[in-house]
Design an enzyme around this catalytic site. Structure first.
Site, PDB file in Angstrom:
ATOM      1  N   LEU A 162       0.841  -1.209   0.000  1.00 12.78           N
ATOM      2  CA  LEU A 162       0.000   0.000   0.000  1.00 12.78           C
ATOM      3  C   LEU A 162       0.874   1.256   0.000  1.00 12.78           C
ATOM      4  CD1 LEU A 162      -0.020   1.612   2.978  1.00 12.78           C
ATOM      5  CD2 LEU A 162      -1.361  -0.354   3.628  1.00 12.78           C
ATOM      6  N   ALA A 221      12.703  -5.137  -3.839  1.00 16.25           N
ATOM      7  CA  ALA A 221      12.893  -4.882  -5.276  1.00 16.25           C
ATOM      8  C   ALA A 221      11.825  -3.925  -5.793  1.00 16.25           C
ATOM      9  CB  ALA A 221      12.842  -6.203  -6.043  1.00 16.25           C
ATOM     10  N   CYS A 275       9.824   4.818   3.632  1.00 14.87           N
ATOM     11  CA  CYS A 275      10.301   3.519   3.145  1.00 14.87           C
ATOM     12  C   CYS A 275      11.305   3.527   2.001  1.00 14.87           C
ATOM     13  CB  CYS A 275       9.107   2.661   2.774  1.00 14.87           C
ATOM     14  SG  CYS A 275       8.179   2.210   4.250  1.00 14.87           S
ATOM     15  N   LYS A 338       3.877  13.610   0.831  1.00 16.80           N
ATOM     16  CA  LYS A 338       3.064  13.590  -0.384  1.00 16.80           C
ATOM     17  C   LYS A 338       1.671  14.040   0.008  1.00 16.80           C
ATOM     18  CE  LYS A 338       1.436   9.482  -1.740  1.00 16.80           C
ATOM     19  NZ  LYS A 338       1.207   8.035  -1.993  1.00 16.80           N
TER      20      LYS A 338
HETATM   21  P1  NAD Z   1       4.779   2.665  12.163  1.00 12.90           P
HETATM   22  O1  NAD Z   1       5.979   3.196  12.838  1.00 12.90           O
HETATM   23  O2  NAD Z   1       3.690   3.600  11.740  1.00 12.90           O
HETATM   24  O3  NAD Z   1       4.081   1.566  13.096  1.00 12.90           O
HETATM   25  C1  NAD Z   1       4.770   0.534  13.723  1.00 12.90           C
HETATM   26  C2  NAD Z   1       4.156   0.330  15.106  1.00 12.90           C
HETATM   27  O4  NAD Z   1       4.686  -0.868  15.680  1.00 12.90           O
HETATM   28  C3  NAD Z   1       4.469   1.434  16.110  1.00 12.90           C
HETATM   29  O5  NAD Z   1       3.261   2.034  16.558  1.00 12.90           O
HETATM   30  C4  NAD Z   1       5.216   0.721  17.254  1.00 12.90           C
HETATM   31  O6  NAD Z   1       4.895   1.238  18.536  1.00 12.90           O
HETATM   32  C5  NAD Z   1       4.702  -0.681  17.103  1.00 12.90           C
HETATM   33  N1  NAD Z   1       5.538  -1.722  17.701  1.00 12.90           N
HETATM   34  C6  NAD Z   1       6.889  -1.853  17.700  1.00 12.90           C
HETATM   35  N2  NAD Z   1       7.250  -2.998  18.335  1.00 12.90           N
HETATM   36  C7  NAD Z   1       6.103  -3.591  18.747  1.00 12.90           C
HETATM   37  C8  NAD Z   1       5.813  -4.795  19.455  1.00 12.90           C
HETATM   38  N3  NAD Z   1       6.777  -5.627  19.845  1.00 12.90           N
HETATM   39  N4  NAD Z   1       4.524  -5.094  19.730  1.00 12.90           N
HETATM   40  C9  NAD Z   1       3.519  -4.268  19.342  1.00 12.90           C
HETATM   41  N5  NAD Z   1       3.736  -3.119  18.654  1.00 12.90           N
HETATM   42  C10 NAD Z   1       5.008  -2.787  18.366  1.00 12.90           C
HETATM   43  O7  NAD Z   1       5.302   1.832  10.907  1.00 12.90           O
HETATM   44  P2  NAD Z   1       4.533   1.561   9.532  1.00 12.90           P
HETATM   45  O8  NAD Z   1       4.651   2.741   8.639  1.00 12.90           O
HETATM   46  O9  NAD Z   1       3.203   0.982   9.842  1.00 12.90           O
HETATM   47  O10 NAD Z   1       5.464   0.430   8.909  1.00 12.90           O
HETATM   48  C11 NAD Z   1       5.519  -0.863   9.452  1.00 12.90           C
HETATM   49  C12 NAD Z   1       6.297  -1.761   8.505  1.00 12.90           C
HETATM   50  O11 NAD Z   1       5.607  -1.863   7.255  1.00 12.90           O
HETATM   51  C13 NAD Z   1       7.695  -1.275   8.166  1.00 12.90           C
HETATM   52  O12 NAD Z   1       8.540  -2.380   8.024  1.00 12.90           O
HETATM   53  C14 NAD Z   1       7.514  -0.587   6.820  1.00 12.90           C
HETATM   54  O13 NAD Z   1       8.701  -0.621   6.049  1.00 12.90           O
HETATM   55  C15 NAD Z   1       6.452  -1.441   6.179  1.00 12.90           C
HETATM   56  N6  NAD Z   1       5.608  -0.752   5.182  1.00 12.90           N
HETATM   57  C16 NAD Z   1       5.169   0.519   5.414  1.00 12.90           C
HETATM   58  C17 NAD Z   1       4.327   1.135   4.494  1.00 12.90           C
HETATM   59  C18 NAD Z   1       3.825   2.542   4.699  1.00 12.90           C
HETATM   60  O14 NAD Z   1       3.183   3.079   3.797  1.00 12.90           O
HETATM   61  N7  NAD Z   1       4.048   3.185   5.841  1.00 12.90           N
HETATM   62  C19 NAD Z   1       3.911   0.435   3.354  1.00 12.90           C
HETATM   63  C20 NAD Z   1       4.370  -0.870   3.158  1.00 12.90           C
HETATM   64  C21 NAD Z   1       5.216  -1.449   4.088  1.00 12.90           C
HETATM   65  C1  UGA Z   2       5.694   3.551  -1.412  1.00 15.05           C
HETATM   66  C2  UGA Z   2       5.239   2.551  -2.478  1.00 15.05           C
HETATM   67  O1  UGA Z   2       4.544   3.262  -3.511  1.00 15.05           O
HETATM   68  C3  UGA Z   2       4.323   1.496  -1.886  1.00 15.05           C
HETATM   69  O2  UGA Z   2       3.988   0.523  -2.872  1.00 15.05           O
HETATM   70  C4  UGA Z   2       5.047   0.818  -0.718  1.00 15.05           C
HETATM   71  O3  UGA Z   2       4.204  -0.138  -0.107  1.00 15.05           O
HETATM   72  C5  UGA Z   2       5.442   1.866   0.292  1.00 15.05           C
HETATM   73  O4  UGA Z   2       6.295   2.850  -0.342  1.00 15.05           O
HETATM   74  C6  UGA Z   2       6.244   1.315   1.438  1.00 15.05           C
HETATM   75  O5  UGA Z   2       6.827   0.264   1.341  1.00 15.05           O
HETATM   76  O6  UGA Z   2       6.251   2.045   2.431  1.00 15.05           O
HETATM   77  P1  UGA Z   2       4.590   5.683  -0.232  1.00 15.05           P
HETATM   78  O7  UGA Z   2       5.995   5.976   0.175  1.00 15.05           O
HETATM   79  O8  UGA Z   2       3.542   5.692   0.797  1.00 15.05           O
HETATM   80  O9  UGA Z   2       4.524   4.244  -0.949  1.00 15.05           O
HETATM   81  O10 UGA Z   2       4.136   6.734  -1.365  1.00 15.05           O
HETATM   82  P2  UGA Z   2       4.513   6.892  -2.922  1.00 15.05           P
HETATM   83  O11 UGA Z   2       3.289   7.233  -3.641  1.00 15.05           O
HETATM   84  O12 UGA Z   2       5.307   5.760  -3.417  1.00 15.05           O
HETATM   85  O13 UGA Z   2       5.431   8.196  -2.913  1.00 15.05           O
HETATM   86  C7  UGA Z   2       6.734   8.187  -2.348  1.00 15.05           C
HETATM   87  C8  UGA Z   2       7.431   9.513  -2.647  1.00 15.05           C
HETATM   88  O14 UGA Z   2       7.753   9.612  -4.033  1.00 15.05           O
HETATM   89  C9  UGA Z   2       6.574  10.731  -2.325  1.00 15.05           C
HETATM   90  O15 UGA Z   2       7.391  11.736  -1.773  1.00 15.05           O
HETATM   91  C10 UGA Z   2       6.047  11.148  -3.678  1.00 15.05           C
HETATM   92  O16 UGA Z   2       5.692  12.500  -3.740  1.00 15.05           O
HETATM   93  C11 UGA Z   2       7.241  10.834  -4.562  1.00 15.05           C
HETATM   94  N1  UGA Z   2       6.900  10.613  -5.983  1.00 15.05           N
HETATM   95  C12 UGA Z   2       6.066   9.604  -6.334  1.00 15.05           C
HETATM   96  C13 UGA Z   2       7.473  11.414  -6.955  1.00 15.05           C
HETATM   97  O17 UGA Z   2       8.256  12.326  -6.655  1.00 15.05           O
HETATM   98  N2  UGA Z   2       7.167  11.176  -8.266  1.00 15.05           N
HETATM   99  C14 UGA Z   2       6.330  10.182  -8.660  1.00 15.05           C
HETATM  100  O18 UGA Z   2       6.108  10.022  -9.887  1.00 15.05           O
HETATM  101  C15 UGA Z   2       5.760   9.373  -7.661  1.00 15.05           C
END
Ligand code: NAD
Ligand code: UGA
Length: 464
Positions: A162, A221, A275, A338
């Site tokens: 997402l 990747a 990320c 963003k």
């Molecule tokens: P986040 O920091 O928003 O949330 C993580 C939560 O985990 C925190 O609230 C923290 O307090 C909690 N936590 C830590 N250790 C814990 C434990 N032992 N038990 C219970 N809770 C615990 O992080 P996020 O943005 O949700 O990202 C989580 C993971 O998903 C990361 O590895 C990130 O790379 C990945 N990811 C994030 C996104 C995104 O859009 N943010 C998208 C895809 C994947």
């Molecule tokens: C990104 C990926 O799109 C997700 O698929 C992934 O799950 C996530 O990282 C993750 O692992 O956390 P996110 O970082 O939430 O999602 O948002 P994006 O839409 O990817 O944008 C990332 C950054 O790139 C933003 O600052 C955005 O403004 C910038 N961006 C995006 C550009 O500068 N140009 C573009 O064409 C697209």
């Protein structure tokens, strides 16, 4: 046995929305999201959720208290669960071996240890956090080393794709759901059980299964290749500025080739978010550890170009303002990384604000979704050359774009919020210092209209 009870460790940007959608689509499954942070859980149980995400409020409201629960009672949630998502943060290591590059797995390890300590029945443990390749092995080692007699574990990799700002839509209509697991009867059975949860709303053909290590690497990747597209177009934006080509036209022409595609070619001030940088640094570290220096160098360039782009943008601002910002008021539109999110992690705005402050400017910030405290915290945490008592009086946060820009020498657009497109720029111009500048780091405003009003306009990837 079909899954009846799911627990998610981590109520963040991934755990919260993902489990809310699972609860929405699987009314017969009880979903409990837990977190170490009691504050975060309290917010999930309140009217003001801890994260802003379009559509999330409605989903939470329709399930919370029915089959969706947010709780600080981690032990009970684990005890009850058949399937546990580990959705905790995996930041870049801040110290020690691999500092600044390797993923810090302390929260993943902590999660695995709690599961091992508490569990009294078999569990499917699902790694949803983004992790280095073979992290599932570390989770498995911890679980097996602390296993109670008669308790069996299956570890699956199920990375999340997402994007913030479109999370609910991305979850509802995922391009694919990836599940990695062991190729054993028990492994295949666990994959099937997780798959049946997703099959409540995702077509089976979009659920892809594979070995655990492929699944883990596919997540890194995907992020690396997405970020690489942005760095590629941003690198070309520099060529456009030097030659008179227009990067939007180049992106359109290139993207019309169906082999390349048009998405993710929007040149910008640089990518932000929690990320992309973290995951690419992690990939670089893995490649170095595997003695693949050429591969490491290749991916490192994606980060280097992003830094170059951010610096190019701020240099342009400083040079246009007669190479001195001392005593000038600069207005920053947008602080989130963003649009459609209040998340500021690794936001390019932080870099821009910090650089302008270091140059002696006073800055005024407006963002429709980022809280004032968050802005001050981000600035305090970024490296600012001057002490806080010196820069803090030079920062103000505003609740509307008009008061924010009043009396300023320049507007810098850092986030592509839709509302910045249709502001009354004539009114804004009349209340700014002259010459009045707009630096559009997102290429969203009508540059010709602004020039006509009298603004000096600079943007990314084209000469005006
Ligand atoms: P986040 O920091 O928003 O949330 C993580 C939560 O985990 C925190 O609230 C923290 O307090 C909690 N936590 C830590 N250790 C814990 C434990 N032992 N038990 C219970 N809770 C615990 O992080 P996020 O943005 O949700 O990202 C989580 C993971 O998903 C990361 O590895 C990130 O790379 C990945 N990811 C994030 C996104 C995104 O859009 N943010 C998208 C895809 C994947
Ligand atoms: C990104 C990926 O799109 C997700 O698929 C992934 O799950 C996530 O990282 C993750 O692992 O956390 P996110 O970082 O939430 O999602 O948002 P994006 O839409 O990817 O944008 C990332 C950054 O790139 C933003 O600052 C955005 O403004 C910038 N961006 C995006 C550009 O500068 N140009 C573009 O064409 C697209």
């Amino acid at each position: 046995m079909p899954i009846k009870n799911i627990c998610c460790l981590g109520a963040g940007y991934v755990g919260g929305p993902t489990c809310s959608v699972i609860a929405l689509k699987c009314p017969e499954i009880k979903v409990t999201v837990v977190d170490l942070s009691k504050d975060r859980i309290a917010q999930w149980n309140s009217d003001k959720l801890p994260i802003y995400e379009p559509g999330l409020d409605d989903v939470v409201k329709s399930c919370r208290g029915k089959n969706l629960f947010f709780s600080s009672d981690i032990t009970s949630a684990i005890l009850e669960a058949d399937l546990i998502f580990i959705s905790v943060n995996t930041p870049t290591k801040a110290f020690g071996n691999g500092k600044g590059r390797a993923a810090d797995l302390k929260y993943v390890e902590g999660a695995a240890r709690i599961i091992a300590d508490v569990s009294k029945s078999d569990k499917i443990v699902v790694e949803k956090s983004t992790v280095p390749v073979r992290a599932a092995e570390s989770i498995s080692n911890i679980l097996i080393a602390n296993q109670r007699p008669g308790v069996a574990y299956q570890i699956l990799s199920n990375p999340e794709f997402l994007a913030e700002g479109s999370a609910i839509n991305d979850l509802l209509y995922a391009d694919r759901v990836l599940i990695g697991g062991e190729d054993t009867p028990a492994g295949r059975a666990a994959i099937e059980e997780l798959s049946s949860v997703y099959q409540h709303w995702i077509p089976k053909t979009n659920i892809v299964t594979m070995n655990t290590w492929s699944s883990e690497l596919s997540k890194l990747a995907a992020n690396a290749m997405l970020a690489q597209r942005i760095s590629s177009i941003n690198s070309l934006s520099a060529v456009c500025e030097a030659t008179g080509a227009d990067v939007s036209e180049v992106a359109r022409a290139v993207g019309l080739d169906s082999r390349i595609g048009s998405k993710f070619l929007q040149a910008s001030v640089g990518f932000g978010g929690s990320c992309f940088q973290k995951d690419i640094l992690n990939l670089v570290y893995i490649c170095e550890s595997l003695n693949l220096p050429e591969v490491a160098k290749y991916w490192q360039q994606v980060i280097d170009i992003n830094e170059y782009q951010k610096t190019r943008f701020t240099t342009k601002i400083i040079e246009s303002c007669f190479n001195t910002l001392s005593g000038k008021n600069i207005c920053i539109f947008g602080f989130a990384f963003k649009k459609n999110t209040g998340d500021t992690r690794e936001s390019p705005s932080i870099f821009v604000a910090k650089t302008l402050l270091d140059e002696g400017a006073s800055i005024r910030i407006y963002d429709p979704k980022v809280e004032q405290n968050q802005i001050y915290e981000d600035l305090a945490n970024s490296v600012i050359c001057t002490p806080p008592e010196e820069w803090r009086p030079r920062v103000s946060v505003h609740s509307d774009p008009y008061s924010c820009s009043e009396g300023c020498h320049a507007i810098v657009i850092c986030t592509e919020w839709d509302e910045f497109i249709n502001l009354d720029y004539q009114k804004i111009y009349s209340e700014m210092m002259k010459p009045a500048y707009v630096f559009d780091g997102r290429k969203i405003v009508d540059h010709q209209a602004l020039l006509k009003i009298g603004f000096h306009v600079q943007t990314i990837g084209m000469r005006l």
